[in-house]
Each structure stands twice: as structure tokens, then as C-alpha cells.
Design an enzyme around this catalytic site. Structure first.
Site, mmCIF file in Angstrom:
data_model
loop_
_atom_site.group_PDB
_atom_site.id
_atom_site.type_symbol
_atom_site.label_atom_id
_atom_site.label_comp_id
_atom_site.label_asym_id
_atom_site.label_seq_id
_atom_site.Cartn_x
_atom_site.Cartn_y
_atom_site.Cartn_z
ATOM 1 N N GLU A 98 0.825 -1.215 0.000
ATOM 2 C CA GLU A 98 0.000 0.000 0.000
ATOM 3 C C GLU A 98 0.857 1.264 0.000
ATOM 4 O O GLU A 98 0.599 2.218 0.727
ATOM 5 C CB GLU A 98 -0.955 -0.019 1.201
ATOM 6 N N GLU B 178 -6.726 -7.716 -1.119
ATOM 7 C CA GLU B 178 -7.282 -7.713 0.229
ATOM 8 C C GLU B 178 -8.777 -7.453 0.128
ATOM 9 O O GLU B 178 -9.211 -6.300 0.035
ATOM 10 C CB GLU B 178 -6.614 -6.659 1.109
#
Length: 596
Positions: free
Chosen positions: A157, A237
């Protein structure tokens, strides 16, 4: 040997392959239960397991590596492979994961000039040193070397944090140099700048989100085309639940109807990794925190409202997801090989208690401070737990101000509690009358370093500055590092007990705050159980020397999960460190969990 490729779709030995994966963090599950959790992953219909590797557990001290027990990721991968599961490994220096400092070791914060997650030579050198030891252990687990790893992730991320493409390229090049031959992926939130900034040429961009799969997959496809990337769509995710923070009103859960809609769409159009399939537990002091408007430390449980609960139970969500997956791939359920039962061991009475201040010099060596600047935990060589600063007032004063204190501070005058400060309150001046010679003690707790966003470089815990009395800096300090490891716990002198015995006599008439309390109980059969801490205030609990995690009466978590492998046949010892002066006469073990 097999070959895994990324074209317009994923290809395994030249044939299209749909990834249906679930996240299990091996470091949040006792090793004795890895096989059970992986078997249940396979039985839900997944063909792949995904896991992070946390740097702070793997290299807890610079140059000291741990690949044993709960840190033995190679055994975890081998177990998965024997069950026919492929693996996605995310070995980035930074993992987020609601884990202490996002997996970065706290000792990095003590290195002069080091700035994490960007082009910075001190940081680069430590990553090189780490990867030179870590990556060779992953090389032979790659699918083209006979293992089961099919994808490796670069960073995590990163689009939320920075835009230094040279840093991402540094990581990719280093991984290649150390023998990683697999396809690379990145993962970011699929919203505008975050998704674009986190991409790297030669790595497949994947998205992290928990709902609205249709528009987000479309957005990902658009942005991948814009940056010249191509390949299959994947949600790395799929947030099928969420985590809890201390002080939440209740355990957080997802909306199953929304989950069903999004999962069905993703399986129709792409690939998915359930985050989490099985959350597990933040044992010890390893929970992370978030910081937006305020500090929010995560609870010990990482149940995450996942398909498999914290203690490994199959949920309604599991069965629903299983039925959806059956529409997209054929699979047969296998027998579960691990017998797991739950038991209520009942009430266990406290035996002995001792005040921290009565034994502190025996637990930790006193270190003196030169001048008036106090060292934070990292400068003191400490990673987790508590740090205690003590001095004597040189003159009368009425007000006290603490510079740069994190996260929670209890102030004592002559060993009696006078104030408790949390987060932003630590910057407020406190009314505290001190006479010359009065003893001032400040106990500072690291509640879990922030694991996400821009506050990561600023997570030095304890006090990193001066303490002022009526504007004058206090000096002549001693400090004690209270990391509460096995060595310190073994030094507790229970003969200094201050708990009443059967005759009602106490060893001391001083206040019982903060205290260590010892309890013992016998076990004939080791079963999973749940320790209820009702009546106790705040602290942490150790079972046979193992740190079960933190407890806090504010909830929402009300019981700590105790996996059976942590129990011993015969006598077992509990040690409770309680910081608020709120202790009960007993604890109780139940056969059911209670997360709110």
C-alpha cells in the site's frame, strides 16, 4: 518444476489459473494449529494461502534473527504445500497488517538519519542486510524451484504513503539479486492517486477494498491501462470484516449480503484474496495502532469477523463463501486432522501480589540520565512494554509539563498515583504539588506503534524530551526499561507479597498499584479456553511465560483466547501485570469467547 506467469490472465504451466486465496498470518497462530487452519482454508474452496512476513519478529534485534516456533514461515509454507495449496508471500519491510509499526523493527528509529520507506541510505543498508538473510530462505519455496509460492509483493500500500518510485525499484532489484524469480505484484487502494502512485513497471497492480467490487474493478482496469500495466484483475485484500480498537462500543462485523454480492462479482471477473480468512491473535505487545483524529490502539484479538474465527471455528460466513466458491471451482473437503476442544477451567484464585515499585530495581537495572533530556524507548534500547522515569523534586512546584510523551503516562508522587494521561493529553500541563525531596515517577506505556500512514516515522515511545516543573527542567533522572520478557518475570520476588493471606495479614500497607499477581491452576487435559478479566483494570497477562496479550476493562474485548498448546499438563502459572490498581481476587476460564 512448474511455471507461473502473468499475461492477460494468470497462467500455471501455460493454463489459465484463477487465484482464490485466503490470508492467514502464521505469526498470529500457534504453530500447532497451522495445519488445522490451512485444512479449513482448503475446505472453504481456496487454492492459495497469503501471508506477510513481519521484519520486527524476524529480526527483533539488529543482526539477531528468529526462524523458530511461531516465526518458522518455511514450515508454514511446507505445510501448505503438502495440502496442495499455493502461496502468495508479502515479505516487504513494511506490511501494515494492524501490526506493531507495520512490521518495521523499532530499532530502526534509533538509527541517526534513518527515514523509512523512501530513498534513504541508512534505511537501504538495513533492508539489504535483512533481505540477504531472509530472501534465500524463500528462494527454494518458489514454484519454479519446486515450492508453492506463485507471487511476491513489493512493499505494501505504498500509494497511501509516498511516491518514490526509486524506492520501489530498489526493493524489486534487491529481490531479484537475491534469487526471487517469481512475478511481482503491488497492492493499493483502487482510488485515484493511491492506486497510480503505488504501481511499478513490471509488477501487476492489485487492489485492496471491502465493498463495491464492480466499480472498483472498473476503476482499476482504467488506471492500469493509463499507466501501461496489463494483466488480470485481483483484489489482494477483500476486507470481509474489520479490526477492533480499545474503546470501541462493540466488536466490528461486516454486512454479509454485501460480502456475497462483491465476492460473486470478483469470482466472475477476476481473482480474490480474503483478508482475513483467519485473523488469529495479537499475542504479546504486537498489536498496532492507527492515528487519524486520535490514537486508537488495536485490541489483542485479531478475529476480524473472518470466515474462520480467532479460535479457528467455522462460521456462517465460511459456509456462505464456500457455497459461492463451489460455483467456480470443483473441490472436495478433506478430513480435519487436529482435534480441538474447548473447556471451562473455572475460577482461579490469586495467590500472591507484589507492588512493582517494591521490586523494580531487581527487575530492571537503573540507568542514569545525563542532563535533563530523557531518552525515549528506542534510544534506551527498548522495543515494547513500559519505561519508567524517576527523580526527586529539587524544590517546591505546583505544575508539571511533559515534552514529547507517548502513548499513555501515569504520574506518581511518592509512589501514589496522581494523574493518567493518554495521547494528546500528555502535552497538557498538570497540577501537581511537589515539595523538595518528593519522588516523581512517570510510567509510560507503548500501546502499540502506529502501523499506517504518515505517522510511522514518528513512533518513538516513552518521553523524548524534558519534564518541566513550573517551567524548570528536572534533572538527575533514573530510568528503567520494563519490557517484561522472560528474564524480568523470573526475577519477581513473590516473597515481597502484598496480597492478604488467609489470616488477613498483608506484607505491606502500601497501595497495590501497579502490581504483579501470581495465580496457578492444574490441567489434566489441555483444551482451548478463554480467560475472563472482569474486575481487573488494564495490563497484560502471561501464561507459563508466554505473553497472551493486553487486557483493558474499556473493551470491547472481554476475554483473552488461550490456545490449548500454551497449557501444560499439571501446574500452570499465570502472571498478571496490572497498572491501574484495579485487581480482583480471581480470574475465570470459560469455554466460549467474548469479543464484546
Amino acid at each position: 518444476m512448474s511455471k507461473f506467469e502473468i499475461k492477460d490472465t494468470f497462467l500455471l504451466d501455460g493454463k489459465p489459473f484463477q487465484i482464490i486465496s485466503g490470508a492467514i498470518h502464521y505469526f498470529r497462530v500457534v504453530p500447532e494449529y497451522w495445519q488445522d487452519r490451512l485444512e479449513k482454508l482448503k475446505n472453504m474452496g481456496c487454492n492459495t494461502v497469503e501471508t506477510y512476513i513481519p521484519w520486527n519478529l524476524t529480526e527483533p534485534k539488529k543482526g539477531e534473527f528468529n526462524f523458530e516456533g511461531i516465526c518458522d514461515f518455511e514450515k508454514f509454507l511446507d505445510t501448505a504445500q503438502k495440502l496442495g495449496l499455493y502461496a502468495i508471500v508479502r515479505p516487504s519491510p513494511y506490511i501494515c497488517a494492524e501490526w506493531e509499526l507495520g512490521g518495521l523493527p523499532s530499532w530502526l528509529l534509533a538509527i541517526p538519519g534513518l527515514e523509512p520507506r523512501c530513498k534513504n541510505e541508512p534505511y537501504y543498508q538495513n533492508v539489504r542486510d535483512y533481505y540477504k538473510v531472509l530472501l534465500p530462505r524463500l528462494v527454494n519455496h518458489q514454484i519454479d524451484k519446486g515450492g508453492n509460492i506463485i507471487l511476491m509483493q513489493i512493499e505494501n500500500e505504498y500509494g497511501y504513503y509516498g511516491k518514490d518510485m526509486s524506492y520501489l525499484q530498489f526493493l524489486a532489484d534487491l529481490m531479484r539479486e537475491e534469487g526471487i524469480t517469481l512475478p511481482f505484484v503491488t497492492s493499493d487502494g483502487p482510488w485515484g492517486k493511491m492506486f497510480i502512485r503505488g504501481q511499478l513497471d513490471g509488477a501487476l497492480p492489485t487492489g485492496n477494498f471491502g465493498s463495491h467490487a464492480r466499480p472498483l474493478f472498473a476503476n482499476m482496469k482504467r488506471m492500469m491501462k493509463k499507466t501501461g500495466n496489463r494483466g488480470p484483475l485481483m483484489c489482494m485484500e477483500f476486507w470481509v470484516g474489520w479490526f477492533d480498537a480499545w474503546g470501541n462500543k462493540e466488536h466490528k462485523t461486516s454486512k454479509i449480503k454485501r460480502n456475497i454480492k462483491d465476492l460473486s462479482y470478483m469470482l466472475k471477473k477476476g481473482n480474490v484474496n480474503f483478508y482475513m480468512f483467519h485473523g488469529g491473535t495479537n499475542f504479546g505487545f504486537m498489536n498496532g495502532s492507527n492515528y487519524f483524529a486520535k490514537l486508537t490502539p488495536d485490541v489483542t484479538s485479531y478475529d476480524y469477523d473472518a470466515p474462520l474465527s480467532e479460535d479457528g471455528k467455522i462460521t456462517e460466513k465460511y459456509r456462505v463463501f464456500q457455497s459461492i466458491i463451489k460455483k467456480y471451482r470443483d473441490f472436495e473437503e478433506i478430513p480435519l486432522s487436529t482435534k480441538i476442544t474447548q473447556k471451562a477451567y473455572g475460577v482461579v484464585k490469586a495467590e500472591k501480589s507484589v507492588r512493582l515499585f517494591d521490586i523494580l530495581p531487581q527487575l530492571a537495572q537503573a540507568q542514569s540520565v545525563e542532563g535533563s533530556d530523557l531518552p525515549c524507548m528506542e534510544k534506551a534500547g527498548q522495543d515494547y512494554g513500559y519505561i519508567i522515569y524517576e527523580t526527586k523534586a529539587p524544590a517546591p512546584s505546583a505544575g508539571l509539563k511533559i515534552e514529547n510523551g507517548q502513548d499513555r503516562i501515569i504520574g506518581y508522587k511518592n509512589e501514589e498515583p496522581r494523574f493518567t494521561l493518554f495521547d494528546k493529553e500528555t502535552a497538557n500541563e498538570q497540577k501537581l504539588d511537589l515539595a523538595a525531596g518528593d519522588k516523581l515517577t512517570l510510567m509510560v506505556e507503548n500501546l502499540g506503534r502506529v502501523n499506517f500512514a504518515d505517522k510511522i516515522p514518528y513512533q518513538r515511545k516513552g518521553i523524548n524530551g524534558k519534564v518541566l516543573a513550573d517551567g524548570n527542567a528536572l534533572s538527575n533522572w533514573n530510568y528503567y526499561c520494563l519490557n517484561l520478557d522472560g528474564s524480568q518475570l523470573s526475577k519477581i520476588n513473590w516473597d515481597a507479597s502484598s496480597r492478604k493471606d488467609d489470616t488477613g495479614v498483608t506484607g505491606t500497607d502500601k497501595a497495590l498499584t501497579p502490581t504483579f499477581t501470581r495465580l496457578t491452576f492444574d490441567v489434566e487435559e489441555a483444551c482451548d479456553t478463554y480467560l475472563d478479566f472482569t474486575g481487573w483494570g488494564k495490563g497484560c497477562i502471561f501464561l507459563n511465560g508466554f505473553n497472551l496479550g493486553r487486557f483493558w476493562e474499556i473493551g470491547p474485548q472481554k476475554r483473552l483466547y488461550v490456545p490449548a498448546p500454551l497449557l501444560k499438563i499439571g501446574k500452570n502459572e499465570l502472571i498478571i501485570f496490572e497498572t491501574e490498581g484495579k485487581t480482583a481476587e480471581s480470574v475465570e476460564f470459560f469455554a466460549e469467547h467474548k469479543l464484546s
